[in-house]
Design a protein around this motif. Structure first.
Motif, PDB file in Angstrom:
ATOM      1  N   TRP A 177       1.793   1.679 -18.678  1.00  0.00           N
ATOM      2  CA  TRP A 177       2.102   2.841 -17.834  1.00  0.00           C
ATOM      3  C   TRP A 177       1.159   3.967 -18.232  1.00  0.00           C
ATOM      4  O   TRP A 177       0.977   4.236 -19.415  1.00  0.00           O
ATOM      5  N   THR A 178       0.534   4.598 -17.250  1.00  0.00           N
ATOM      6  CA  THR A 178      -0.409   5.672 -17.539  1.00  0.00           C
ATOM      7  C   THR A 178      -0.066   6.891 -16.686  1.00  0.00           C
ATOM      8  O   THR A 178       0.657   6.779 -15.687  1.00  0.00           O
ATOM      9  N   PRO A 179      -0.564   8.075 -17.037  1.00  0.00           N
ATOM     10  CA  PRO A 179      -0.335   9.263 -16.211  1.00  0.00           C
ATOM     11  C   PRO A 179      -0.779   9.087 -14.764  1.00  0.00           C
ATOM     12  O   PRO A 179      -0.240   9.735 -13.863  1.00  0.00           O
ATOM     13  N   ALA A 180      -1.741   8.201 -14.535  1.00  0.00           N
ATOM     14  CA  ALA A 180      -2.185   7.948 -13.159  1.00  0.00           C
ATOM     15  C   ALA A 180      -1.079   7.357 -12.300  1.00  0.00           C
ATOM     16  O   ALA A 180      -1.124   7.433 -11.070  1.00  0.00           O
ATOM     17  N   ASP A 181      -0.058   6.774 -12.948  1.00  0.00           N
ATOM     18  CA  ASP A 181       1.071   6.214 -12.214  1.00  0.00           C
ATOM     19  C   ASP A 181       2.068   7.287 -11.783  1.00  0.00           C
ATOM     20  O   ASP A 181       3.026   6.989 -11.080  1.00  0.00           O
ATOM     21  N   GLY A 182       1.876   8.516 -12.261  1.00  0.00           N
ATOM     22  CA  GLY A 182       2.731   9.593 -11.798  1.00  0.00           C
ATOM     23  C   GLY A 182       3.191  10.564 -12.848  1.00  0.00           C
ATOM     24  O   GLY A 182       3.448  11.721 -12.562  1.00  0.00           O
ATOM     25  N   LYS A 183       3.320  10.117 -14.086  1.00  0.00           N
ATOM     26  CA  LYS A 183       3.828  10.993 -15.126  1.00  0.00           C
ATOM     27  C   LYS A 183       3.601  10.343 -16.481  1.00  0.00           C
ATOM     28  O   LYS A 183       3.734   9.129 -16.618  1.00  0.00           O
ATOM     29  N   ALA A 184       3.277  11.150 -17.486  1.00  0.00           N
ATOM     30  CA  ALA A 184       3.066  10.616 -18.828  1.00  0.00           C
ATOM     31  C   ALA A 184       4.400  10.324 -19.502  1.00  0.00           C
ATOM     32  O   ALA A 184       5.449  10.839 -19.102  1.00  0.00           O
ATOM     33  N   PHE A 185       4.366   9.494 -20.535  1.00  0.00           N
ATOM     34  CA  PHE A 185       5.558   9.224 -21.317  1.00  0.00           C
ATOM     35  C   PHE A 185       6.056  10.511 -21.966  1.00  0.00           C
ATOM     36  O   PHE A 185       5.264  11.406 -22.270  1.00  0.00           O
ATOM     37  N   ILE A 202      11.726  -4.731 -17.971  1.00  0.00           N
ATOM     38  CA  ILE A 202      10.306  -4.371 -18.071  1.00  0.00           C
ATOM     39  C   ILE A 202      10.133  -3.409 -19.233  1.00  0.00           C
ATOM     40  O   ILE A 202      10.821  -2.387 -19.318  1.00  0.00           O
ATOM     41  N   ALA A 203       9.232  -3.758 -20.133  1.00  0.00           N
ATOM     42  CA  ALA A 203       8.849  -2.871 -21.225  1.00  0.00           C
ATOM     43  C   ALA A 203       7.571  -2.158 -20.802  1.00  0.00           C
ATOM     44  O   ALA A 203       6.469  -2.700 -20.918  1.00  0.00           O
ATOM     45  N   TRP A 204       7.721  -0.961 -20.259  1.00  0.00           N
ATOM     46  CA  TRP A 204       6.556  -0.148 -19.902  1.00  0.00           C
ATOM     47  C   TRP A 204       5.984   0.414 -21.196  1.00  0.00           C
ATOM     48  O   TRP A 204       6.717   0.958 -22.021  1.00  0.00           O
ATOM     49  N   TYR A 205       4.684   0.261 -21.402  1.00  0.00           N
ATOM     50  CA  TYR A 205       4.108   0.708 -22.675  1.00  0.00           C
ATOM     51  C   TYR A 205       2.914   1.626 -22.469  1.00  0.00           C
ATOM     52  O   TYR A 205       2.242   1.591 -21.436  1.00  0.00           O
ATOM     53  N   GLY A 221       0.791  -1.218   0.000  1.00  0.00           N
ATOM     54  CA  GLY A 221       0.000   0.000   0.000  1.00  0.00           C
ATOM     55  C   GLY A 221       0.825   1.269   0.000  1.00  0.00           C
ATOM     56  O   GLY A 221       0.275   2.362  -0.160  1.00  0.00           O
ATOM     57  N   THR A 222       2.137   1.134   0.160  1.00  0.00           N
ATOM     58  CA  THR A 222       3.018   2.310   0.158  1.00  0.00           C
ATOM     59  C   THR A 222       3.210   2.822  -1.259  1.00  0.00           C
ATOM     60  O   THR A 222       3.465   2.052  -2.182  1.00  0.00           O
ATOM     61  N   LYS A 223       3.068   4.117  -1.435  1.00  0.00           N
ATOM     62  CA  LYS A 223       3.307   4.750  -2.732  1.00  0.00           C
ATOM     63  C   LYS A 223       4.709   5.344  -2.722  1.00  0.00           C
ATOM     64  O   LYS A 223       5.000   6.268  -1.951  1.00  0.00           O
ATOM     65  N   VAL A 224       5.588   4.816  -3.572  1.00  0.00           N
ATOM     66  CA  VAL A 224       6.976   5.274  -3.633  1.00  0.00           C
ATOM     67  C   VAL A 224       7.107   6.380  -4.666  1.00  0.00           C
ATOM     68  O   VAL A 224       6.577   6.266  -5.784  1.00  0.00           O
ATOM     69  N   ASN A 225       7.783   7.449  -4.323  1.00  0.00           N
ATOM     70  CA  ASN A 225       8.063   8.531  -5.267  1.00  0.00           C
ATOM     71  C   ASN A 225       9.420   8.267  -5.920  1.00  0.00           C
ATOM     72  O   ASN A 225      10.473   8.518  -5.319  1.00  0.00           O
ATOM     73  N   TYR A 226       9.386   7.733  -7.123  1.00  0.00           N
ATOM     74  CA  TYR A 226      10.614   7.345  -7.805  1.00  0.00           C
ATOM     75  C   TYR A 226      11.294   8.552  -8.459  1.00  0.00           C
ATOM     76  O   TYR A 226      10.626   9.504  -8.877  1.00  0.00           O
TER      77      TYR A 226
END
Length: 249
Positions: free
Chosen positions: A184-192, A147-150, A99-104
């Motif tokens: 990967w989506t903007p909801a994950d923190g940032k857009a491509f 990992i191929a984030w798409y 449940g922890t959200k990490v700020n990468y």
């Protein structure tokens, strides 16, 4: 006064009506036949298309199954793949609670703090609905995965190519088949970044000294399209054995 005889060349009123009705009936039947022929032709064409499509899919699947990873997708140049970037890695053996959200530092991440458990080894391609949380997938990076984030909004034909590429890693080779494609989506923190639809990431460590956090790197490469050759080259340069904990996962 003598009665005049009817002229045989003049039509009789009853015959004229019968001829007109017969002509209309013939025209109606002709139109019915024409419509029937059109309907049957349309049904035959549709039936042929319905039969041909599964055959096409079967042939396409057979071709894709027999293709090597380098044959799938675009060439690295056509996919507009960028030079590989290497940055200092973070998060070595740093576990966080569920449940922890990490700020990468970089998104999508190529290293960092992560959950104590990782995504299943056998699963190679994730949709947005089934994908594990980012912090779980980063643990896979620590164990040698690429990992191929798409971008899930990328063209459907390229998304299909990526899915087929992921399937080439289903051979069961514990060392060589450490690959995951995940959305990967903007909801994950940032857009491509603009113009990119794929970002390959790997958590690199010196195989001779994998536990040395000072020499670990977060490695990434962005591409505008899907390239099996680019993925093959990336994983050859950064194999699963060059990771902080290559035996896990």
């Amino acid at each position: 006064m003598a009665k005049s005889k009817p002229n045989k060349s003049e039509p009789v009123a009853g015959n004229s009506r019968r001829d007109k009705l017969a002509s209309l009936e013939a025209a109606r039947k002709s139109e019915q036949r024409r419509r029937t022929v059109i309907l049957l032709s349309t049904c035959l064409v549709l039936a042929a298309l319905l039969l041909a499509y599964p055959v096409y899919l079967f042939a396409q699947d057979a071709r894709m199954r027999s293709a090597s990873i380098a044959e799938l997708g675009l060439s690295p140049a056509a996919a507009a793949c960028q030079p590989v970037q290497e940055n200092p890695a973070t998060g070595n053996q740093q576990h966080v609670a569920d449940g922890t959200k990490v700020n990468y530092d970089r998104l999508p991440p190529d290293s960092g703090a992560h959950l104590n458990h990782w995504a299943p080894f056998a699963k190679k391609f994730y949709t947005a609905e089934e994908r594990p949380v980012v912090e779980e997938l980063v643990h896979n990076l620590e164990h040698g995965y690429t990992i191929a984030w798409y971008n899930p909004d990328m063209p459907k034909d390229q998304l299909k190519d990526l899915e087929w590429i992921a399937k080439t890693f289903n051979g069961g080779d514990y060392v060589k088949d450490k690959f995951i494609a995940a959305p990967w989506t903007p909801a994950d923190g940032k857009a491509f970044p603009a113009g990119q639809n794929i970002i390959l990431t790997h958590w690199y460590a010196n195989p001779q000294d994998p536990g040395n956090a000072a020499t670990q790197k977060g490695v990434r490469m962005g591409c505008g399209g899907v390239s099996g050759q680019a993925i093959k080259d990336f994983m050859a340069k950064y194999p699963s054995t060059s990771a902080p904990e290559p035996q896990g996962g």
